[in-house]
Design a protein around this motif. Structure first.
Motif, mmCIF file in Angstrom:
data_model
loop_
_atom_site.group_PDB
_atom_site.id
_atom_site.type_symbol
_atom_site.label_atom_id
_atom_site.label_comp_id
_atom_site.label_asym_id
_atom_site.label_seq_id
_atom_site.Cartn_x
_atom_site.Cartn_y
_atom_site.Cartn_z
ATOM 1 N N ILE A 122 0.968 -1.176 0.022
ATOM 2 C CA ILE A 122 -0.088 0.077 0.062
ATOM 3 C C ILE A 122 0.944 1.222 0.084
ATOM 4 C CG2 ILE A 122 -1.926 1.199 1.030
ATOM 5 C CD1 ILE A 122 -2.611 -1.685 0.135
ATOM 6 N N GLY A 123 0.647 2.243 -0.809
ATOM 7 C CA GLY A 123 1.347 3.466 -1.100
ATOM 8 C C GLY A 123 1.463 4.421 0.210
ATOM 9 N N LEU A 124 1.809 4.011 1.221
ATOM 10 C CA LEU A 124 2.258 4.668 2.540
ATOM 11 C C LEU A 124 3.602 4.997 2.630
ATOM 12 C CD1 LEU A 124 -0.070 2.473 4.768
ATOM 13 C CD2 LEU A 124 -0.446 5.032 4.079
ATOM 14 N N VAL A 125 3.865 5.983 1.548
ATOM 15 C CA VAL A 125 5.326 6.292 1.247
ATOM 16 C C VAL A 125 6.278 6.793 2.482
ATOM 17 C CG1 VAL A 125 4.836 8.619 0.227
ATOM 18 C CG2 VAL A 125 6.589 7.243 -0.666
ATOM 19 N N ASN A 126 5.602 7.359 3.545
ATOM 20 C CA ASN A 126 6.245 8.030 4.575
ATOM 21 C C ASN A 126 7.153 7.050 5.394
ATOM 22 O OD1 ASN A 126 5.725 11.045 4.974
ATOM 23 N ND2 ASN A 126 3.691 10.224 4.680
ATOM 24 N N LYS A 322 8.195 -10.098 1.588
ATOM 25 C CA LYS A 322 7.415 -9.016 2.185
ATOM 26 C C LYS A 322 8.304 -7.793 2.739
ATOM 27 C CE LYS A 322 3.165 -11.811 2.886
ATOM 28 N NZ LYS A 322 2.397 -12.302 3.945
ATOM 29 N N LYS A 323 8.068 -6.616 2.372
ATOM 30 C CA LYS A 323 8.815 -5.527 2.943
ATOM 31 C C LYS A 323 7.947 -4.555 3.616
ATOM 32 C CE LYS A 323 12.656 -6.285 0.019
ATOM 33 N NZ LYS A 323 13.938 -5.685 -0.568
ATOM 34 N N ARG A 324 8.480 -3.405 3.910
ATOM 35 C CA ARG A 324 7.997 -2.314 4.913
ATOM 36 C C ARG A 324 6.442 -1.901 4.672
ATOM 37 N NH1 ARG A 324 12.187 2.387 4.606
ATOM 38 N NH2 ARG A 324 13.733 0.679 4.226
ATOM 39 N N VAL A 325 6.016 -1.763 3.604
ATOM 40 C CA VAL A 325 4.683 -1.410 3.303
ATOM 41 C C VAL A 325 3.775 -2.469 2.822
ATOM 42 C CG1 VAL A 325 5.195 1.172 2.572
ATOM 43 C CG2 VAL A 325 5.364 -0.418 0.984
ATOM 44 N N ASN A 326 3.965 -3.638 3.055
ATOM 45 C CA ASN A 326 3.108 -4.802 2.658
ATOM 46 C C ASN A 326 1.957 -4.848 3.381
ATOM 47 O OD1 ASN A 326 2.269 -7.941 3.480
ATOM 48 N ND2 ASN A 326 3.279 -7.607 1.624
ATOM 49 N N ASP A 328 0.286 -6.708 5.389
ATOM 50 C CA ASP A 328 0.316 -7.233 6.668
ATOM 51 C C ASP A 328 0.827 -6.403 7.970
ATOM 52 O OD1 ASP A 328 -0.326 -9.741 5.572
ATOM 53 O OD2 ASP A 328 1.728 -10.896 6.008
ATOM 54 N N ASP A 329 1.883 -5.344 7.279
ATOM 55 C CA ASP A 329 2.339 -4.344 8.378
ATOM 56 C C ASP A 329 1.439 -3.236 8.469
ATOM 57 O OD1 ASP A 329 4.545 -6.099 9.110
ATOM 58 O OD2 ASP A 329 5.787 -5.283 7.272
ATOM 59 N N VAL A 330 0.731 -2.704 7.286
ATOM 60 C CA VAL A 330 0.181 -1.576 7.367
ATOM 61 C C VAL A 330 -1.297 -1.616 7.358
ATOM 62 C CG1 VAL A 330 1.713 -0.549 5.546
ATOM 63 C CG2 VAL A 330 -0.569 -1.429 4.979
ATOM 64 N N ILE A 331 -1.917 -2.703 7.620
ATOM 65 C CA ILE A 331 -3.346 -3.138 8.015
ATOM 66 C C ILE A 331 -3.740 -2.375 9.337
ATOM 67 C CG2 ILE A 331 -3.178 -5.125 9.159
ATOM 68 C CD1 ILE A 331 -5.743 -6.224 7.354
ATOM 69 N N ILE A 332 -2.633 -2.066 10.393
ATOM 70 C CA ILE A 332 -3.042 -1.392 11.408
ATOM 71 C C ILE A 332 -3.675 -0.243 11.295
ATOM 72 C CG2 ILE A 332 -0.839 -0.756 12.024
ATOM 73 C CD1 ILE A 332 -1.483 -1.237 14.922
ATOM 74 N N THR A 333 -3.168 0.526 10.274
ATOM 75 C CA THR A 333 -3.780 1.938 9.948
ATOM 76 C C THR A 333 -5.103 1.817 9.414
ATOM 77 O OG1 THR A 333 -1.504 2.350 9.236
ATOM 78 C CG2 THR A 333 -3.132 4.159 8.426
ATOM 79 N N SER A 334 -5.540 0.754 8.534
ATOM 80 C CA SER A 334 -6.717 0.916 8.184
ATOM 81 C C SER A 334 -7.975 0.349 9.206
ATOM 82 C CB SER A 334 -7.149 -0.185 7.140
ATOM 83 O OG SER A 334 -6.294 0.170 6.062
ATOM 84 N N GLU A 335 -7.397 -0.336 10.315
ATOM 85 C CA GLU A 335 -8.092 -0.660 11.518
ATOM 86 C C GLU A 335 -8.453 0.493 12.148
ATOM 87 O OE1 GLU A 335 -6.579 -5.326 11.773
ATOM 88 O OE2 GLU A 335 -5.584 -3.915 12.838
ATOM 89 N N ALA A 336 -7.171 1.373 12.345
ATOM 90 C CA ALA A 336 -7.446 2.507 13.301
ATOM 91 C C ALA A 336 -8.376 3.482 12.726
ATOM 92 C CB ALA A 336 -6.204 3.211 13.382
#
Length: 352
Positions: A122-126, A322-326, A328-336
């Protein structure tokens, strides 16, 4: 490393300035297709970047086994169906933010990636921003001590984008300032903190300043001009409080407010030191030593985070690692984000 044949679906501004450009500049990639329902736009970009195929329908890409990786740079409401179709066709995917309209769609996308053993970024480029990665390392190394609270502000004066169009139509965008701007700020925080879990979330949203669209006075309007016959059913202001397994997090965000100051920053509060990060810029460290209060402004060279994001995706596609914007790692942001919207709708704190 061999060249990976890629397709870019959607040829709007983010595709033109970031995805297409950085695939073109990267010797690991070869763009085979540019796709846009406005075919002329895809054809113009294909001519500019020497891409052999410009098509209007992304399904053409699904049928081409040579294409291994796909960028999705389309409107929010199309993210989930296009991503799932590409994953089911055996393609690795990087999808621009937000991942989808809601958490249910995000989970369906993740399930498709898992089922097909494909990368979904997911394009969470920060997460590729140099300043952010310095802060992440400082937190991990204990330089701030115990980080007990994080506060973020993403507020502008009067900058509702494309009033009356897709940005302000919930069925198209999924929400307003929270899902548009807040997704970057929250994800940056979760990434910097490392492993953390959401416990409870409380939030409120308001869509006030453009209720009377024709009388909304604005400073700027990207994605404009306004469409007064259109829809405005999203929030222009959000506030929230999140409890995690680590620090608490609070936020205030506004596309538009009756305060004529822009405030785009994140504060990390630790018991040894604190950091204030100006979004998209540098940061200051506040600490004490030998009875003195210190204010330090680090200086460093920064890499191009958009190029690094595309480069990392190509490496993931080549290795299936899998790397840093996979997802698996960014789904917490969608959950929040989902929990903040649910809390606002139900008028109570949400437990996760």
């Amino acid at each position: 490393m061999r060249k990976i044949k890629v397709a870019v679906i959607g040829c709007g501004m983010i595709a033109q300035t970031q995805h297409i450009q950085h695939y073109h500049d990267n010797d690991k990639a070869e763009i085979k297709y540019l796709v846009d329902p406005m075919l002329k736009r895809a054809e113009e970009m294909a001519e500019k970047f020497g891409v052999p195929h410009a098509v209007a329908d992304y399904r053409t890409v699904l049928e081409d086994e040579e294409v291994e990786a796909v960028s999705i740079c389309t409107p929010n409401d199309t993210h989930a169906p296009i991503a799932i179709a590409c994953l089911n066709a055996g393609k690795h995917v990087i999808c621009e933010k937000p991942a989808a309209l809601n958490i249910e769609q995000v989970r369906e996308m993740k399930a498709a990636a898992d089922r097909n053993n494909r990368i979904l970024n997911i394009g969470l480029v920060n997460r590729y921003n140099t300043a952010v990665n310095h802060i992440k390392r400082m937190i991990a190394d204990g330089e701030l001590g115990r980080v007990y609270h994080v506060y973020c502000s993403f507020r502008a004066h009067r900058s509702i984008p494309g009033l009356g169009g897709p940005f302000t139509t919930k069925a198209k965008a999924g929400g307003g300032v929270l899902i548009d701007w807040g997704v970057h700020f929250l994800d940056l925080i979760f990434y910097s903190l490392g492993q953390t879990e959401l416990k409870t979330v409380s939030g409120a949203i308001h869509g006030e300043l453009a209720k009377d669209m024709k009388n909304y006075t604005y400073v700027d309007m990207w994605a404009g001009p306004p469409r007064y016959e259109g829809t405005y059913d999203v929030e222009d202001f959000v506030t929230g409080m999140l409890r995690t397994s680590g620090p608490t997090i609070s936020l205030n965000g506004a596309w538009a407010q009756n305060i004529g100051e822009k405030a785009m920053f994140i504060e990390f509060l630790g018991d040894k030191a604190g950091i204030k990060l100006e979004y998209g810029g540098g940061f200051k460290i506040y600490s004490s030593k030998a009875g003195s209060l210190l204010e330090t402004t680090p200086s460093f060279s920064s890499s191009n985070m958009f190029y690094d994001e595309i480069d990392d995706f190509l490496e993931s596609a080549a290795s299936n690692v899998k790397k840093r914007v996979n997802i698996d790692d960014v789904i917490i942001t969608s959950e929040a984000i989902d929990a903040i919207y649910r809390s606002a709708a139900e008028g109570k704190e949400i437990q996760l």
